[in-house]
Write an enzyme that holds these catalytic residues in place. Sequence first.
Site, PDB file in Angstrom:
ATOM      1  N   HIS B  58      -4.784  -8.871   5.001  1.00  0.00           N
ATOM      2  CA  HIS B  58      -4.517  -8.617   3.954  1.00  0.00           C
ATOM      3  C   HIS B  58      -3.177  -8.878   3.193  1.00  0.00           C
ATOM      4  O   HIS B  58      -3.136  -9.052   1.937  1.00  0.00           O
ATOM      5  CB  HIS B  58      -4.611  -6.895   3.752  1.00  0.00           C
ATOM      6  N   ASP B  89      -8.479  -7.552   9.924  1.00  0.00           N
ATOM      7  CA  ASP B  89      -7.028  -7.626   9.344  1.00  0.00           C
ATOM      8  C   ASP B  89      -6.204  -8.475  10.073  1.00  0.00           C
ATOM      9  O   ASP B  89      -5.058  -7.967  10.140  1.00  0.00           O
ATOM     10  CB  ASP B  89      -6.488  -6.272   9.081  1.00  0.00           C
ATOM     11  N   SER B 169       3.801  -5.519   6.697  1.00  0.00           N
ATOM     12  CA  SER B 169       2.733  -5.828   7.094  1.00  0.00           C
ATOM     13  C   SER B 169       2.732  -7.301   7.730  1.00  0.00           C
ATOM     14  O   SER B 169       3.222  -8.329   7.332  1.00  0.00           O
ATOM     15  CB  SER B 169       1.700  -5.878   5.870  1.00  0.00           C
TER      16      SER B 169
END
Lengths: 491, 481
Positions: B58, B89, B169
């Site tokens: 992402h 992901d 992230s």
Amino acid sequence: MTDWLSLRVACLSAVAGIAGLLPAQPALPTRENSLRDSVFPLRVTAQRTVPAQPWKKEPPERRAGYAVALSSNRLLTVETLVRDSTLVELGQSESARFTAIRLLLTDRERNLALLDVAGTPFEGALKPLEIDEKPPLGENGSLYHIVEGGIFQKGSALLLRGIMEASDETVPPTPAISFLSELPVNGTGAPILLKGRLAGIISRYENSTRLGVLVPGLALRRFAAEAQSGAYRGAAAAGFSWQPLPDPALRAFLRAPESISEGVLVVRTFPGSKAAPILQPNDILLEWDGHHLDHQGYYRDEWLGPLPFSAQIAFSSPGDEIPIAVLRNGELRRDTLTLSAWTDLPSRVPVYDPVPPPWLIEGGFIFRDLSGDYLRAVGGNWLMRANARLVRLFLLGREDPALSGERVPLLVAVLPDEINIGYQEISDAVVTHVNGEPVQSLADILEIRKRDGFIHRVRISDLHIDLVLNREQLTAANARIAAQYRLPQSP
Amino acid sequence: MIGVTSAHSWSASVVKILVTAQRPNFTLPWQESAPAQASGSGFILQDGRKQRLLTNAHVVSDARYLEVQREGDARRFPARVAFIGHDCDLAVLDVLDSAFWDGIRPLGLSRALPALDDQVIAVGFPIGGNRLSITRGVVSRIDYQPYSHSDVDSHLVLQIDAAINPGNSGGPVLYKNRVVGVAFQGIRGAQNIGYAIPIPVIRHFLDDIADGRYDGYPELGVAHLPLRNPALRASLGLPTNRSGVVVARVDPRESAANRLLPGDVLLAIDGAIIRDDGTILIGKQPIEFIELLERKQVGETVFFDLWRSNALLRIAVPLVPPSPDFRFARQYDIAPPYLVLGGLIFSPLSRELLIATQRQLNMPQAQHLLYAWQFGRADGLHALDRERVVLIGRLPHAVNAYADSFLLSAVAAVNDRPIHSINDLPPALESPVQGFHVIRFHDRPDFLVLPADAADASWPAIAALYRVPAMSRLPPSEQMP
């Protein structure tokens, strides 16, 4: 069809321009002895069923409105006022006394209800009002309602235009008259009189805009006549669906001559209806009962102005024979279509529940049939929020007559108990088989239950195996579940 | 517990990723959003002999331009996505400039999952600064949970009681200086709960791309019921000393098709006993049995011990690539297919389209889209059709003046030819009926017609007026399996 919606929007947007048309006289309470025996306050206690737990009811709700005398022992009001009622009480304008009376008949499509005082403790006299079947638009009538002290308040009400109005989104709209009131209205069922005659009763109003909707005299007269006949058949149904046909390309594809730019498209006929052998999909319906239809399906009503031809159906009765003209493959055909009763074409998925809705609980499995009421109980935006598979079945099934009683039986939910361990998260599932046999309705399930004495295998459309319940333990489990969840006997 | 430093110099291992991305416009599919800039984290992982720059999918989805930067180094190095797994992901980036790799100290992947209450640290570049941030917490849960990036996949997740903030992230979560997870999502509104992608999922991704291609997770394609109900157990004749789950539905397009049957009781997967609630024990941890399948690659085989027709069997299920049809995962790095006919825009139903049109989904004609999205697989729509093709919009023109009531309806047939995918439109449009394109829709009896010649002739004007660069953008044709 959306015609009535657009009319309603148009009507609401016209408020500012029309407000000045009302006479500027103040609306003072008046002692109106002449209406004392014709217009009565109505007090209603209503309780709606909880669709997902059909043995339960919502908390009681109190409503207030009006009824008008129809004969020496019968009165009329709007159906929305008495819907789901558990007690209907009639008052008298000059006394605080209310008397329980009987609800004889309701019609959700026409939004009318018939009340009866015969055999009740009601002691007053009923003096019916003369009905003005077709009150002229543009006239100022008198709106009456009762204020504190039992005094009639009278105010001016301007009859604006003919519209199509439905009591809720699940029933077809019927013709009505919009009005602009001088008074804030304090209850549905209140009358508007024109030169002393009953022009109609109020089905809806909005005090912020002073706009309201009137069930007109003609609808009252028809309902009353049919109801008094003792063989009430309800609203009429044409037995086909249609859509506007403004698109020249579609008209050309259907081989309509260029010289004809009117008429609507027959989309489908309903199996079992009187229309099925007469009309076909792709017919262009040009005339209905002598009225030319434009490409939106409108005709010019001499009384109410432009209205969709469904207004004509609503003003008709089951069994009426309607001359029609259709264009089929470019050829003009004339025929006569007999109207069915709305109730003769029961939908595979009814828009609303019978009262009380039938249900069955076996081993904690709650069974009932799918209905519009069941889905609408989800609340606002239910088309998006309710189970999409069931909404689809509703949309496809509501115009799909089920002549042999097919419905969509549901396993609504599971009341947790040791007998149904492993199945307790299942809900909103379509039941396809019970005890190994295909089922098409709750009636089928009840029949199997009656025959076998139990239900121990249930298959739902999601799963390709049976949900199995212990047959030997079912009786004890049913008693335990009934006690634990305080269930009454299944109807 | 923020800001605890470590003796380890993470700046040689953890990098900041600067992304310029553009999302497609799913209602005007030839257009894209304005370029938007964001940042995330990544780290260098030693994968056998290879050094991989790993991050979240992402972070780099729909990227148009990527740069990576090491802490304390003013240089930014252009990067590109080498492999990306939207279902898990994760992504691997290439940085071609060898100067980037000078002094890099790759991190090692731990061999085992940390235990509950083990203290871990999350390292990355959360928003609000350009310097490395280190957050410390403990492992609070290891569970099978949804991955929000695809919205449809669930895998093992490491829950830690340290906040994972935007920008974190893609950064590593470390236990005893070895990677045990990749930080990837938090819970909106919950403080100090962060999630990391754990070792088995990272390992699966790295093993998958070892052959130079990412295949994704195979799907078993089985709906099952727990076998906790004694009557259900008895009806299947299952001996009392056995446990498992019963197969209730088999997806015809996934690995179990024609191998497993409704009514089969799955007793064990690759030798691990399946308990009546569908879990197996890994160590002392109960985990969904599907976790063992999760660790396999497309092309491998999973073995089930099962109970069928009162007999024990062992069935081999070769794992095939997952079918994307009627699955409605979030879509990234794609240009949405479309076709414009007489100003009417047709495009496949997607989760993005539902999101973009959500305010109109309360119209009855759009109800079929909600149904296909939620129940398409369960009701077997994908056995007949590859996708739902939707009339998603109208570029107003005289030729399409009466089409509005059909917007958001799903096309069933064009010119009497069934439409199984958007690729079926062009051949169907070659054969107008009496000079008209006749378009029929699912779940409605009425139909739309366009005069074929006028529709074709309208294209230059519509293309110029609405700046549509091409009449269609279609994916390569594939046969229905």
